[in-house]
Design an enzyme around this catalytic site. Structure first.
Site, short mmCIF file in Angstrom:
data_model
loop_
_atom_site.label_atom_id
_atom_site.label_comp_id
_atom_site.label_asym_id
_atom_site.label_seq_id
_atom_site.Cartn_x
_atom_site.Cartn_y
_atom_site.Cartn_z
CG HIS A 26 -1.88 -1.18 1.20
ND1 HIS A 26 -1.49 -2.45 1.55
CD2 HIS A 26 -3.20 -1.25 0.85
CE1 HIS A 26 -2.53 -3.27 1.45
NE2 HIS A 26 -3.57 -2.57 1.02
CG HIS A 259 -5.58 2.26 -0.80
ND1 HIS A 259 -5.64 2.84 0.45
CD2 HIS A 259 -5.81 0.94 -0.61
CE1 HIS A 259 -5.89 1.92 1.35
NE2 HIS A 259 -6.00 0.75 0.74
CD GLU A 403 -22.47 -5.41 22.99
OE1 GLU A 403 -23.56 -5.64 23.53
OE2 GLU A 403 -22.29 -4.49 22.16
CG HIS A 465 -31.89 -11.59 24.44
ND1 HIS A 465 -32.40 -10.83 23.42
CD2 HIS A 465 -31.41 -10.70 25.36
CE1 HIS A 465 -32.25 -9.54 23.70
NE2 HIS A 465 -31.65 -9.44 24.88
#
Length: 652
Positions: A26, A259, A403, A465
């Site tokens: 890159h 890039h 999370e 859940h």
């Protein structure tokens, strides 16, 4: 030409050559961010190449891991154990310069990076660890822990949720000595940044509690150095925005085409001529001396620190003793069981709360928290206090409902030094953490993940859940030990393994109370699987189970009323698979007429043990909202239903 400019030109040239020689890499970010990182390494980054594990060293994380060629070039130029030959072997099999930075492979690399945003969260974790250490061990006149944490991120990093979750928490915690170097080139792989992102990053970070510094000339090394110096004086986390030109100096500078482009040999010649570089993979003496002055400064800083530590040890003997104890882990695991409540019919989340606190009381390296679920998962240190902006002594981290960042931050804490970080949420939400868990496993970090509410027995909260596929997902991650214990004996064994192995662990725990299980063994559980209930003669039926289903397996055996039934508990398949072939054969008893596995998941790993003719009692559909026991029984998890299937298979 001034030596700063000459050095920068050689950094760019060697970096471009490294990528070109490999034929991939890159070039864009590696060249565009070169002035930022050269300024950091030359004027600010505190390191000692003779001891890269020095506790008070600065930490640097290359979150924009695709710019690895630039990183390796700087490591080579500043005296780390990275050679020009290593640069020539960039991206080749077995080299010390892999395509993206890898922890433990390249000298000086603090974290494995590449999945964008992860490194930003790692840096936040390192800053948290540093803040904890400095609060615990520094005394008046003796700031023995006062390192900075630096992180280079690009536009892509700051679009990832994991990075923004972590930055939001860092601002709330007012983490000082955390400097985020933002290579803002306004270009992504698909084109200009404004195709997908037009937000005001300055207002966004200020709203999150960060100080923001903007550098209009991000390709000017002196401007970069001045900005970093200013950032180091801040009393809150700092975002330094460097406006840079991607692929600067190439014919396609400023465009997305540069890039992931490797310059051709002809383009390298043109580029080197522009840089005033005539040689291939060469560092002139004056450039080397210019860089090594920083290495010498770092070594001197380390020597001064050692002298100050010696004085500190005499002036603060008790603190010094505690400081040394931080790096020492001594636990007698079998004795832990004596202090665990013998109350029957408890959930493993409740038992785990007791054991966690027993261990945390003896190991102050343990710090961690939950994704806003401490009251549900029971994962917190009762006497630990809360880690807050105003209380750096707290051991309980309030990650909030973040999370993914929670897992990646714990990786950063583990990377800092000798901490034992833990985090927790419901098993069904482990999916949010999978990229971070994967990085834990890749770097072999001792992070402990506690996942509760482990089956369809969760009940009324319904299928969203109730975990079904999560156990299989976790078990598929290499280097991750997954434990699903049925009681305290197996839980302590899980802790023993987690705290003595250099790899992450996932503890799968129940919300519901579990029936008492007879004959469990802490010592046998250390093998991952063991015979819980032996048959009185050669086994005709073998029943395997884990965690919540072990008691059910014993109930099935009792219902069968057959002396030739054997029950095997499998708290950890990963650990069991590491045992000798002889041991595994003894436990599996594959000569039995029928083998049965019971687990409230959809993990097909059990077919490895039961064979094609065996019976697998599992869950292959998402659950339903209702009383947990009713949902469980409807899915076929009752002793009578399982006995019927066994008798049918035996032709009875």
């Amino acid at each position: 030409m001034k030596i700063e400019e000459k050095t920068l030109n050689y950094v760019k040239s060697i970096t471009a050559q490294t990528i070109s020689n490999a034929g991939s890499g890159h070039t864009g970010t590696a060249l565009g961010a070169s002035s930022i990182l050269l300024a950091l390494f030359k004027d600010h980054y505190n390191f000692d190449v003779s001891d890269t594990d020095f506790i008070n060293r600065d930490r640097f994380v290359l979150s924009a891991g695709h710019a690895s060629a630039l990183y390796y070039t700087l490591l080579a130029m500043f005296g780390f154990d990275v050679t020009l030959q290593d640069l020539k072997e960039f991206r080749t099999l077995g080299s010390r310069t892999p395509g993206h930075p890898e922890y433990g492979v390249t000298d000086g690399v603090e974290a494995s990076t590449g999945p964008l945003g992860q490194g930003v969260a790692n840096a936040v974790g390192m800053a948290i660890a540093s803040a904890i250490m400095s609060e615990r061990f520094n005394s008046v006149g003796f700031p023995i822990i006062n390192n900075y944490t630096y992180c280079l991120a690009g536009d892509g990093d700051l679009m990832e949720g994991v990075a923004l979750e972590a930055c939001s928490l860092a601002g709330s915690l007012n983490l000082k000595r955390l400097v985020l170097l933002y290579d803002s080139n306004d270009v992504t792989i698909d084109g200009n940044l404004n195709l997908s992102n037009r937000e005001n990053i300055i207002k966004k970070f200020k709203a999150m509690g960060w100080e923001v510094i903007k550098v209009k000339k991000g390709n000017d090394i002196k401007a970069c150095s001045r900005a970093i110096a200013k950032a180091k004086r801040a009393q809150k986390p700092v975002l330094v925005i460097f406006k840079t030109t991607i692929g600067i100096g190439t014919e396609k500078e400023g465009t997305s085409a540069t890039h992931a482009m490797a310059l051709s040999q002809e383009e390298i010649k043109i580029f080197n001529k522009k840089m005033g570089v005539l040689e291939s993979f060469y560092i002139p003496n004056d450039v080397r001396d210019f860089c090594m002055a920083s290495a010498r400064r770092g070594k001197l800083n380390h020597e001064t620190w050692n002298q100050e530590l010696a004085v500190y040890s005499n002036s603060n003997p008790e603190l010094y003793k505690q400081f040394l104890q931080f790096f020492d882990r001594k636990l007698e695991f079998d004795k832990l069981l004596k202090n665990i409540s013998k109350i029957e019919s408890r959930s493993t989340r409740e038992i785990n709360h007791e054991i966690l606190n027993e261990i945390a009381d003896k190991m102050n390296q343990m710090v961690g928290g939950t994704a806003d679920l401490a009251s549900s998962t029971k994962v917190f240190i009762e006497k630990g206090g809360k880690f807050l902006a105003g209380n750096r002594r707290g051991r309980n981290l309030h990650f909030g409902v973040r999370e993914h960042a929670m897992g990646a931050i714990c990786n950063g804490i583990a990377l800092y030094d000798d901490f034992v970080p833990f985090c927790s949420t419901f098993l069904t939400f482990s999916n949010y953490l999978l990229p971070a868990i994967r990085m834990s496993a890749m770097m072999k970090l001792g992070v402990i993940y506690f996942f509760t509410h482990d089956s369809i027995l969760v009940g009324e909260d319904g299928p969203t859940h109730q975990p079904i596929e999560q156990l299989a997902q976790l078990r598929l991650i290499p280097n991750l030990n997954v434990f699903r214990p049925c009681d305290a004996n197996e839980l302590v064994a899980a802790y023993h393994i987690a705290l003595t192995h250099n790899q992450p662990s996932a503890f799968i725990l129940s919300r519901q109370n579990l029936p008492a299980v007879s004959n469990t063994s802490y010592k046998d559980a250390l093998n991952g699987g063991y015979i819980l209930q032996s048959s009185s003669k050669e086994a005709e039926i073998v029943i395997y189970a884990s965690g919540s289903e072990v008691a059910l397996a014993q109930a099935v055996a009792a219902e069968l009323n057959n002396p030739a039934v054997s029950v095997v508990s499998m708290p950890s398949i990963e650990i069991f698979e590491k045992q000798s072939p002889a041991y595994k054969a003894k436990i599996l008893q594959k000569n039995a007429k029928l083998r049965v596995a019971i687990e409230a998941s959809n993990d097909n790993v059990w077919y490895k043990y039961i064979g094609e003719d065996g019976i697998l009692i599992n869950v292959n559909e998402y659950g339903a909202s209702g009383k947990g026991e009713l949902v469980y029984q409807k899915a076929g998890f009752s002793a009578k239903d399982i006995v019927k299937k066994i008798n049918k298979a035996l032709g009875k």
